[in-house]
Enzyme design. Structure first.
Site, PDB file in Angstrom:
ATOM      1  N   HIS A 219     -66.176  56.747  83.195  1.00 16.50           N
ATOM      2  CA  HIS A 219     -66.011  57.314  84.541  1.00 16.50           C
ATOM      3  C   HIS A 219     -66.095  58.846  84.478  1.00 16.50           C
ATOM      4  O   HIS A 219     -67.071  59.440  84.901  1.00 16.50           O
ATOM      5  CB  HIS A 219     -64.665  56.831  85.094  1.00 16.50           C
ATOM      6  CG  HIS A 219     -64.439  57.122  86.539  1.00 16.50           C
ATOM      7  ND1 HIS A 219     -65.383  57.655  87.367  1.00 16.50           N
ATOM      8  CD2 HIS A 219     -63.342  56.932  87.323  1.00 16.50           C
ATOM      9  CE1 HIS A 219     -64.894  57.786  88.584  1.00 16.50           C
ATOM     10  NE2 HIS A 219     -63.648  57.355  88.591  1.00 16.50           N
TER      11      HIS A 219
ATOM     12  N   HIS B 241     -77.550  55.629  87.397  1.00 16.11           N
ATOM     13  CA  HIS B 241     -76.305  55.508  88.157  1.00 16.11           C
ATOM     14  C   HIS B 241     -76.232  54.096  88.726  1.00 16.11           C
ATOM     15  O   HIS B 241     -77.259  53.538  89.104  1.00 16.11           O
ATOM     16  CB  HIS B 241     -76.288  56.541  89.299  1.00 16.11           C
ATOM     17  CG  HIS B 241     -74.933  56.749  89.892  1.00 16.11           C
ATOM     18  ND1 HIS B 241     -74.431  55.935  90.865  1.00 16.11           N
ATOM     19  CD2 HIS B 241     -73.968  57.660  89.616  1.00 16.11           C
ATOM     20  CE1 HIS B 241     -73.211  56.342  91.176  1.00 16.11           C
ATOM     21  NE2 HIS B 241     -72.906  57.386  90.425  1.00 16.11           N
TER      22      HIS B 241
ATOM     23  N   ASP C  48     -73.623  64.260  86.170  1.00 19.90           N
ATOM     24  CA  ASP C  48     -73.107  64.736  84.886  1.00 19.90           C
ATOM     25  C   ASP C  48     -74.143  65.459  84.040  1.00 19.90           C
ATOM     26  O   ASP C  48     -73.810  66.047  83.016  1.00 19.90           O
ATOM     27  CB  ASP C  48     -72.561  63.561  84.067  1.00 19.90           C
ATOM     28  CG  ASP C  48     -71.302  63.023  84.698  1.00 19.90           C
ATOM     29  OD1 ASP C  48     -70.420  63.838  84.994  1.00 19.90           O
ATOM     30  OD2 ASP C  48     -71.210  61.804  84.906  1.00 19.90           O
TER      31      ASP C  48
HETATM   32  N1  ACO Z   1     -81.101  55.830  79.386  1.00 22.12           N
HETATM   33  C1  ACO Z   1     -82.005  54.899  79.040  1.00 22.12           C
HETATM   34  N2  ACO Z   1     -82.105  53.692  79.642  1.00 22.12           N
HETATM   35  C2  ACO Z   1     -81.250  53.424  80.635  1.00 22.12           C
HETATM   36  C3  ACO Z   1     -80.268  54.361  81.047  1.00 22.12           C
HETATM   37  C4  ACO Z   1     -80.235  55.598  80.396  1.00 22.12           C
HETATM   38  N3  ACO Z   1     -79.347  56.534  80.737  1.00 22.12           N
HETATM   39  N4  ACO Z   1     -79.550  53.835  82.059  1.00 22.12           N
HETATM   40  C5  ACO Z   1     -80.044  52.609  82.268  1.00 22.12           C
HETATM   41  N5  ACO Z   1     -81.061  52.359  81.414  1.00 22.12           N
HETATM   42  C6  ACO Z   1     -81.914  51.172  81.376  1.00 22.12           C
HETATM   43  C7  ACO Z   1     -81.192  49.985  80.781  1.00 22.12           C
HETATM   44  O1  ACO Z   1     -81.382  49.915  79.383  1.00 22.12           O
HETATM   45  C8  ACO Z   1     -81.829  48.845  81.513  1.00 22.12           C
HETATM   46  O2  ACO Z   1     -83.103  48.643  80.960  1.00 22.12           O
HETATM   47  P1  ACO Z   1     -83.717  47.155  80.800  1.00 22.12           P
HETATM   48  O3  ACO Z   1     -83.845  46.662  82.215  1.00 22.12           O
HETATM   49  O4  ACO Z   1     -84.996  47.346  80.074  1.00 22.12           O
HETATM   50  O5  ACO Z   1     -82.691  46.381  80.026  1.00 22.12           O
HETATM   51  C9  ACO Z   1     -82.047  49.391  82.933  1.00 22.12           C
HETATM   52  O6  ACO Z   1     -82.185  50.815  82.754  1.00 22.12           O
HETATM   53  C10 ACO Z   1     -80.901  49.090  83.880  1.00 22.12           C
HETATM   54  O7  ACO Z   1     -79.673  49.530  83.284  1.00 22.12           O
HETATM   55  P2  ACO Z   1     -78.218  49.009  83.655  1.00 22.12           P
HETATM   56  O8  ACO Z   1     -77.318  49.265  82.500  1.00 22.12           O
HETATM   57  O9  ACO Z   1     -78.285  47.605  84.188  1.00 22.12           O
HETATM   58  O10 ACO Z   1     -77.836  49.932  84.878  1.00 22.12           O
HETATM   59  P3  ACO Z   1     -76.369  50.141  85.454  1.00 22.12           P
HETATM   60  O11 ACO Z   1     -76.547  50.398  86.910  1.00 22.12           O
HETATM   61  O12 ACO Z   1     -75.452  49.048  85.074  1.00 22.12           O
HETATM   62  O13 ACO Z   1     -75.895  51.447  84.661  1.00 22.12           O
HETATM   63  C11 ACO Z   1     -75.111  53.579  84.106  1.00 22.12           C
HETATM   64  C12 ACO Z   1     -75.573  52.626  85.237  1.00 22.12           C
HETATM   65  C13 ACO Z   1     -73.893  52.986  83.381  1.00 22.12           C
HETATM   66  C14 ACO Z   1     -74.704  54.918  84.728  1.00 22.12           C
HETATM   67  C15 ACO Z   1     -76.291  53.796  83.110  1.00 22.12           C
HETATM   68  O14 ACO Z   1     -77.425  54.289  83.798  1.00 22.12           O
HETATM   69  C16 ACO Z   1     -75.924  54.692  81.930  1.00 22.12           C
HETATM   70  O15 ACO Z   1     -75.381  54.204  80.940  1.00 22.12           O
HETATM   71  N6  ACO Z   1     -76.226  56.021  82.032  1.00 22.12           N
HETATM   72  C17 ACO Z   1     -75.877  56.970  80.993  1.00 22.12           C
HETATM   73  C18 ACO Z   1     -74.404  57.339  81.089  1.00 22.12           C
HETATM   74  C19 ACO Z   1     -74.117  58.239  82.258  1.00 22.12           C
HETATM   75  O16 ACO Z   1     -74.796  59.234  82.489  1.00 22.12           O
HETATM   76  N7  ACO Z   1     -73.051  57.919  83.007  1.00 22.12           N
HETATM   77  C20 ACO Z   1     -72.609  58.715  84.160  1.00 22.12           C
HETATM   78  C21 ACO Z   1     -72.672  57.944  85.423  1.00 22.12           C
HETATM   79  S1  ACO Z   1     -72.205  58.956  86.790  1.00 22.12           S
HETATM   80  C22 ACO Z   1     -70.522  58.939  86.861  1.00 22.12           C
HETATM   81  O17 ACO Z   1     -69.871  58.059  86.399  1.00 22.12           O
HETATM   82  C23 ACO Z   1     -69.777  60.053  87.518  1.00 22.12           C
END
Ligand code: ACO
Length: 429
Positions: free
Chosen positions: A268, A307, A363
């Site tokens: 978070h 996100h 972020d």
């Molecule tokens: N880098 C590379 N690939 C990614 C990323 C990323 N940052 N985020 C998602 N993907 C890919 C996944 O591997 C997945 O690929 P696939 O379909 O080939 O398996 C696809 O995109 C969908 O990803 P999910 O994990 O299902 O997306 P979700 O909506 O659950 O995740 C999250 C959102 C957790 C923010 C994710 O994008 C992530 O881990 N980002 C990096 C961490 C981050 O920056 N977090 C801050 C969020 S903002 C906040 O909390 C204030």
């Protein structure tokens, strides 16, 4: 003829049909209870771990359209609010529902200024923490402890009392946060200066040495914009924690400390820290293509991208990028920022990120900005907490006034052992 706003469900176990009203794009989970397979059946429930598709409240505070990249506070676009409003105006807007008129803002600012001091026993309390205590751990402990200093805060059904407690929290959180900063550095505590504005006072309490700090208006406005961008984000994890804990009828200091605990978690509040670690790991612009390839092979993620809700450019990220330029103009360009800009350019043109709708989130740049301002990495989440406090308080107030709300108490699907007999210890293996 307008279509009927109902949903007809046929239970194939019994052949019975049910017509449920659709209101605001939802059906009521309690309307499913009548669907039972026979006498003695409790009735149908929904199963929704992590609340992926369940609205837990009606809220008039924040609107998000994740596909279009829209964020609004009480109907005002975040872009306009961040450009024109002060943090305390935004706190008023979120809490009271409207932008304050001049006299209302004056009273709000005066009330908050009046409550910035904390009881000196708070200092004794802080001294109990080890020198290397994480500032978020200190913050959540001290905010929880405030409930013992203000036992009147338990009277949550009196609107005037709730107002005073919200004002106390808004006034004292920067003081406590600055004290945590000073504790970590072994510096003497700097007390609030009520001749300064909200942000100026906080910055002074954190950075003043020997009673002196030269304010930088650009950096202070940049910090204010970052706090405004974090002020509310509807039913996120920490806000849901404040609402759930607050629904038990506990005082707002305890409910807000639950929100701080939720924000402490790396999924978070900690992602901006992860962005800095990632940039450190890449180390040099020449290594960006290899890093991108690694991410595309599924070996790690591009931190600060993607996100759960925004599937287009996070509107806050756009604004933060501009703030980053303003700040680095003051503090000097930083090789980490140059690397971040290049990384973003490459990722935004890459099919892997485009097809998955992965854009920079809030972020991606915020950690770099906080670092340039002189905050240590483990302090970033404390700044997030100061920013998010108005939202927590507005959501807590809304929850208390909402007659549809009761103590939050989800259901479960029991998957443990069936009823069995107690086994005395010598009969166990
Ligand atoms: N880098 C590379 N690939 C990614 C990323 C990323 N940052 N985020 C998602 N993907 C890919 C996944 O591997 C997945 O690929 P696939 O379909 O080939 O398996 C696809 O995109 C969908 O990803 P999910 O994990 O299902 O997306 P979700 O909506 O659950 O995740 C999250 C959102 C957790 C923010 C994710 O994008 C992530 O881990 N980002 C990096 C961490 C981050 O920056 N977090 C801050 C969020 S903002 C906040 O909390 C204030």
């Amino acid at each position: 003829m307008a279509a009927k706003q109902t949903l007809t469900i046929t239970d194939n176990r019994t052949g019975k049909s049910y017509e449920l009203p659709i209101e605001d794009g939802t059906i009521k989970a309690m309307d499913l209870r009548q669907i039972a397979s026979g006498p003695g059946d409790f009735g149908l429930m929904t199963y929704d771990p992590a609340f992926m598709n369940t609205a837990a409240c009606r809220s008039a505070i924040t609107f998000i359209d994740g596909d279009k990249g829209i964020l609004e506070y009480r109907g005002y676009p975040i872009e306009e609010i961040a450009d024109k409003a002060t943090f305390l105006e935004v706190a008023y807007l979120l809490n009271e529902g409207e932008l304050p008129a001049a006299a209302q803002l004056e009273r709000w600012e005066r009330d908050i200024r009046f409550h910035t001091y904390v009881h000196t026993n708070i200092i004794k309390f802080l001294e109990g923490f080890r020198y290397d205590a994480h500032p978020m751990g200190m913050l959540l402990g001290v905010v929880g402890a405030l409930s013992t200093f203000y036992p009147d805060a338990k009277d949550i059904h009196d609107p005037e009392n709730r107002y005073i407690q919200r004002v106390r929290l808004l006034a004292k959180l920067p003081t406590i946060a600055a004290f945590c900063f000073r504790h970590s550095r072994g510096l003497p505590y700097e007390f609030p200066r009520n001749d300064l504005d909200y942000i100026g006072n906080f910055v002074n309490m954190t950075f003043s040495i020997g009673g002196k700090h030269e304010p930088n208006a650009v950096l202070q406005r940049a910090l204010e914009i970052l706090l405004i961008l974090h002020a509310d984000h509807e039913q996120n994890c920490s806000t849901s924690a404040v609402r759930a804990v607050g629904s038990s009828g506990v005082d707002p200091f305890s409910a807000v400390s639950a929100g701080i605990a939720a924000l402490y978690g790396p999924l978070h509040g900690g992602a901006n820290e992860a962005v800095l670690r990632m940039l450190d790991e890449i180390g040099d612009r020449s290594r960006i293509p290899a890093f991108i390839e690694k991410v595309k092979r599924g070996e790690g993620r591009l931190m600060g991208f993607g996100h759960r809700v925004y599937k287009s450019y996070d509107p806050r990220a756009k604004l933060i990028k501009q703030v980053a330029y303003d700040v680095f103009e003051q503090t000097g360009m930083n090789p980490m920022l140059e690397m971040a800009i290049e990384l973003e350019q490459i990722a935004l043109k890459d099919e892997y990120f485009i097809s998955r709708k992965l854009y920079p989130n809030v972020d991606f740049y915020s950690g770099l900005i906080y670092q340039a301002m002189g905050y240590p990495t483990d302090y970033f989440t404390v700044l997030f907490a100061i920013g998010r406090l108005p939202g927590w308080l507005a959501q807590w107030e809304e929850m208390i006034k909402d007659h549809e709300q009761k103590i939050a108490r989800p259901r479960q699907i029991y998957v443990g052992p069936a009823r069995r007999q107690y086994v005395p210890i010598d009969g166990r293996r």
